[in-house]
Design an enzyme around this catalytic site. Structure first.
Site, PDB file in Angstrom:
ATOM      1  N   GLY A  17       6.034 -20.350  22.322  1.00  0.00           N
ATOM      2  CA  GLY A  17       4.725 -19.725  22.098  1.00  0.00           C
ATOM      3  C   GLY A  17       4.663 -19.102  20.705  1.00  0.00           C
ATOM      4  N   ARG A  78       6.500 -26.809  22.640  1.00  0.00           N
ATOM      5  CA  ARG A  78       7.604 -26.710  23.607  1.00  0.00           C
ATOM      6  C   ARG A  78       8.060 -28.151  23.819  1.00  0.00           C
ATOM      7  NH1 ARG A  78       6.704 -21.516  25.460  1.00  0.00           N
ATOM      8  NH2 ARG A  78       4.524 -20.817  25.471  1.00  0.00           N
ATOM      9  N   ASP A 109      13.519 -17.618  24.047  1.00  0.00           N
ATOM     10  CA  ASP A 109      14.734 -17.994  24.782  1.00  0.00           C
ATOM     11  C   ASP A 109      14.925 -19.511  24.863  1.00  0.00           C
ATOM     12  OD1 ASP A 109      13.425 -17.234  28.148  1.00  0.00           O
ATOM     13  OD2 ASP A 109      12.556 -18.245  26.408  1.00  0.00           O
ATOM     14  N   THR A 132       8.659 -14.060  19.479  1.00  0.00           N
ATOM     15  CA  THR A 132       7.917 -14.205  20.739  1.00  0.00           C
ATOM     16  C   THR A 132       7.260 -12.863  21.047  1.00  0.00           C
ATOM     17  OG1 THR A 132       8.086 -14.487  23.153  1.00  0.00           O
ATOM     18  CG2 THR A 132      10.073 -13.721  22.017  1.00  0.00           C
ATOM     19  N   ASP A 134       6.837 -11.696  23.890  1.00  0.00           N
ATOM     20  CA  ASP A 134       7.347 -11.175  25.167  1.00  0.00           C
ATOM     21  C   ASP A 134       8.409 -10.097  25.042  1.00  0.00           C
ATOM     22  OD1 ASP A 134       7.318 -14.523  26.643  1.00  0.00           O
ATOM     23  OD2 ASP A 134       5.701 -13.109  26.167  1.00  0.00           O
ATOM     24  N   ASP A 136      11.567 -10.392  25.208  1.00  0.00           N
ATOM     25  CA  ASP A 136      12.452 -10.622  26.376  1.00  0.00           C
ATOM     26  C   ASP A 136      13.765 -11.269  25.966  1.00  0.00           C
ATOM     27  OD1 ASP A 136      10.855 -13.708  27.602  1.00  0.00           O
ATOM     28  OD2 ASP A 136      11.397 -13.021  25.581  1.00  0.00           O
ATOM     29  N   ARG A 178       5.069 -13.335  30.092  1.00  0.00           N
ATOM     30  CA  ARG A 178       5.871 -14.222  30.943  1.00  0.00           C
ATOM     31  C   ARG A 178       6.473 -13.381  32.065  1.00  0.00           C
ATOM     32  NH1 ARG A 178       6.956 -19.317  30.069  1.00  0.00           N
ATOM     33  NH2 ARG A 178       6.732 -19.232  27.813  1.00  0.00           N
ATOM     34  N   GLU A 194      -4.389   4.301  34.364  1.00  0.00           N
ATOM     35  CA  GLU A 194      -4.012   5.083  35.554  1.00  0.00           C
ATOM     36  C   GLU A 194      -2.790   4.495  36.251  1.00  0.00           C
ATOM     37  OE1 GLU A 194      -7.332   6.961  34.278  1.00  0.00           O
ATOM     38  OE2 GLU A 194      -7.179   4.800  34.538  1.00  0.00           O
ATOM     39  N   HIS A 259      -4.303 -15.446  25.963  1.00  0.00           N
ATOM     40  CA  HIS A 259      -3.837 -15.880  24.640  1.00  0.00           C
ATOM     41  C   HIS A 259      -4.401 -15.050  23.505  1.00  0.00           C
ATOM     42  CE1 HIS A 259      -2.557 -19.292  27.050  1.00  0.00           C
ATOM     43  NE2 HIS A 259      -1.774 -19.641  26.066  1.00  0.00           N
TER      44      HIS A 259
HETATM   45  O1  F6P Z   1       6.165 -16.789  25.685  1.00  0.00           O
HETATM   46  C1  F6P Z   1       4.963 -16.386  25.106  1.00  0.00           C
HETATM   47  C2  F6P Z   1       3.817 -16.593  26.071  1.00  0.00           C
HETATM   48  O2  F6P Z   1       2.634 -16.151  25.476  1.00  0.00           O
HETATM   49  C3  F6P Z   1       3.993 -15.895  27.408  1.00  0.00           C
HETATM   50  O3  F6P Z   1       3.694 -14.503  27.337  1.00  0.00           O
HETATM   51  C4  F6P Z   1       3.022 -16.670  28.256  1.00  0.00           C
HETATM   52  O4  F6P Z   1       3.277 -16.558  29.633  1.00  0.00           O
HETATM   53  C5  F6P Z   1       3.242 -18.099  27.745  1.00  0.00           C
HETATM   54  O5  F6P Z   1       3.685 -17.975  26.384  1.00  0.00           O
HETATM   55  C6  F6P Z   1       2.005 -18.956  27.757  1.00  0.00           C
HETATM   56  O6  F6P Z   1       2.421 -20.260  27.385  1.00  0.00           O
HETATM   57  P1  F6P Z   1       1.357 -21.313  26.795  1.00  0.00           P
HETATM   58  O7  F6P Z   1       0.966 -20.850  25.438  1.00  0.00           O
HETATM   59  O8  F6P Z   1       2.131 -22.610  26.764  1.00  0.00           O
HETATM   60  O9  F6P Z   1       0.195 -21.307  27.732  1.00  0.00           O
END
Ligand code: F6P
Length: 329
Positions: A17, A78, A109, A132, A134, A136, A178, A194, A259
Site C-alpha cells: 500500500g 502487491r 511486511d 506503510t 499501518d 505494524d 489492516r 468517546e 483510502h
Molecule cells: O497496508 C496499508 C493499507 O492501507 C491497510 O491499512 C489497508 O487495510 C490496505 O492497505 C488496503 O489495501 P488496498 O489498497 O490493496 O485496498
C-alpha cells in the site's frame, strides 16, 4: 554477496500500500546515490516492475519537487508473481540485465518478506525502509506514512464532530490499519472520541453501549466512536447496527475513511523520517549490510532483520490505551 564498495548501481522500488512520505524516501535514496558517486535505478510498480523490467535511471532532477507529494512516483503494487520461484527468477535476470548490485525496497511486511527470500536466493544485498500507514512493524517507533495518516484521520474526525454535534448524532468513524489499531487509537485520542474499537483490545457491544449510555446520561448531545478496520473493512456498519438495536438514543451514522488515509501531502515528521532512512539505506548497502529494515527507535537509527521486523509484531502503545480510557469518561 557483492561487497559494498563494489556496488555502483542501486535499484529502488516502492511496494504494498502506498504511504505519504514514500516520495521523500525515494528522493533521499536517489540523491544519496549521487552524493556517493553511485547510480540510481527507479523500478516501477514494486516487484512487478522488477519482473517485467519496467525501470529507468534516475538522477537528481528526477526527484525534484516530490518531497511534498503523497503517493509514489514509482507507483506500487502487491506482486503475486514475486511470491513464485519463476517470478523471482525473472526478477533476478533483470537485476543482471540492468546491472543492479543492490536494492532498496520501501514498503511493509509483505515487501520485506519477499525481499528476504529474494536476497537469500540470489545473494543480492537488500535494505528495507518501512513505508506503510499501518505502523505494524517491529524495529521502528514509526513507519513512514503513519504520522500523516493519523493527522488526516484526526482532522476528518474533527469535521465529523461538527456535524454530529449539530444534529445530536452518534457517528462510527472507521479507519484503515489492516490488523493494527494504532491509527485508530492515536487519532481517537487526538480528536477526543468517546470510544475506540481496536483489535488489540476487543470491546463487546454491551460494553460500548454502557459507555454511550453513560454519556447520554450526562446529556452528551452527540458521540463519536473510532473503529479500526481490524482486517475487516466496513465492519463498522454492522457494529453500528448492533449498537443501534440496543441503544437508539442518538440518530446513528457511519463514516468510513478508507483510502483517504493513504493520500495527502506527507507531514514534516514523515518527510524527515523518510529522508533519514533513505540516506542510511544507501550508506548501509555501501557498508555491506543486507536483509535488514532500517528504523528509528528513541530517535536512534535501528537495524532489524527482515524476519524479526515482520513476525509477532508487538509495538502497540498500551500506555495510549490507558490514556484513552481515562479521557473518554
Ligand atoms: O497496508 C496499508 C493499507 O492501507 C491497510 O491499512 C489497508 O487495510 C490496505 O492497505 C488496503 O489495501 P488496498 O489498497 O490493496 O485496498
Amino acid at each position: 554477496m557483492i561487497q559494498g564498495e563494489e556496488i555502483q548501481r542501486i535499484g529502488v522500488l516502492t511496494s504494498g500500500g502506498d504511504a505519504p512520505g514514500m516520495n521523500a524516501a525515494i528522493r533521499a535514496v536517489v540523491r544519496s546515490c549521487i552524493y556517493f558517486g553511485k547510480e540510481a535505478v527507479g523500478i516501477f510498480r514494486g516487484y512487478d516492475g522488477l519482473i517485467s523490467g519496467d525501470m529507468k535511471n534516475l538522477d537528481s532532477r528526477s526527484v525534484s519537487n516530490i518531497i511534498q507529494r503523497g503517493g509514489t512516483i514509482l507507483k506500487s503494487a502487491r506482486s503475486a508473481e514475486f511470491r513464485t520461484v519463476e517470478g523471482r527468477q525473472k526478477a533476478y535476470e533483470n537485476i543482471l540485465k540492468f546491472g543492479i548490485q543492490g536494492l532498496v525496497v520501501i514498503g511493509g511486511d509483505g515487501t520485506f518478506r519477499g525481499a528476504g527470500i529474494f536476497s537469500e536466493e540470489y545473494g543480492i544485498p537488500v535494505i528495507g525502509i518501512p513505508g506503510t500507514i499501518d505502523n505494524d512493524l517491529n524495529g521502528t517507533d514509526y513507519t513512514i506514512g503513519y504520522d500523516t495518516a493519523v493527522n488526516t484521520a484526526a482532522q476528518a474526525i474533527d469535521k465529523v464532530r461538527d456535524t454530529a454535534s449539530s444534529h445530536n448524532r452518534l457517528f462510527f468513524i472507521e479507519v484503515m490499519g489492516r490488523d493494527s489499531g494504532q491509527i485508530a487509537l492515536r487519532s481517537s485520542i487526538a480528536a477526543g472520541a468517546e470510544a475506540t474499537i481496536i483489535p488489540e483490545k476487543p470491546m463487546g457491544v454491551d460494553e460500548l453501549v454502557r459507555i454511550l449510555e453513560k454519556g447520554a446520561g450526562r446529556k452528551k448531545s452527540s458521540s463519536l466512536v473510532v473503529v479500526a478496520e481490524g482486517g475487516k473493512p466496513g465492519h463498522s456498519i454492522d457494529l453500528a447496527r448492533e449498537v443501534n438495536e440496543r441503544f437508539s438514543y442518538y440518530d446513528t451514522k457511519v463514516t468510513i475513511l478508507g483510502h483517504l488515509l493513504r493520500g495527502g501531502s506527507p507531514s514534516v515528521a514523515d518527510r524527515v523520517l523518510a529522508s533519514r532512512l533513505g540516506v542510511v539505506a544507501v550508506e548501509s548497502l555501501l557498508n555491506n549490510k543486507s536483509a535488514v529494515m532500517i528504523g528509528v527507535v528513541n530517535n536512534q537509527i535501528n537495524f532489524t532483520p527482515f524476519a524479526q521486523a515482520t513476525s509477532n509484531v508487538d509495538n502497540f502503545e498500551q500506555e495510549l490505551l490507558r490514556i484513552a480510557n481515562i479521557l473518554s469518561v
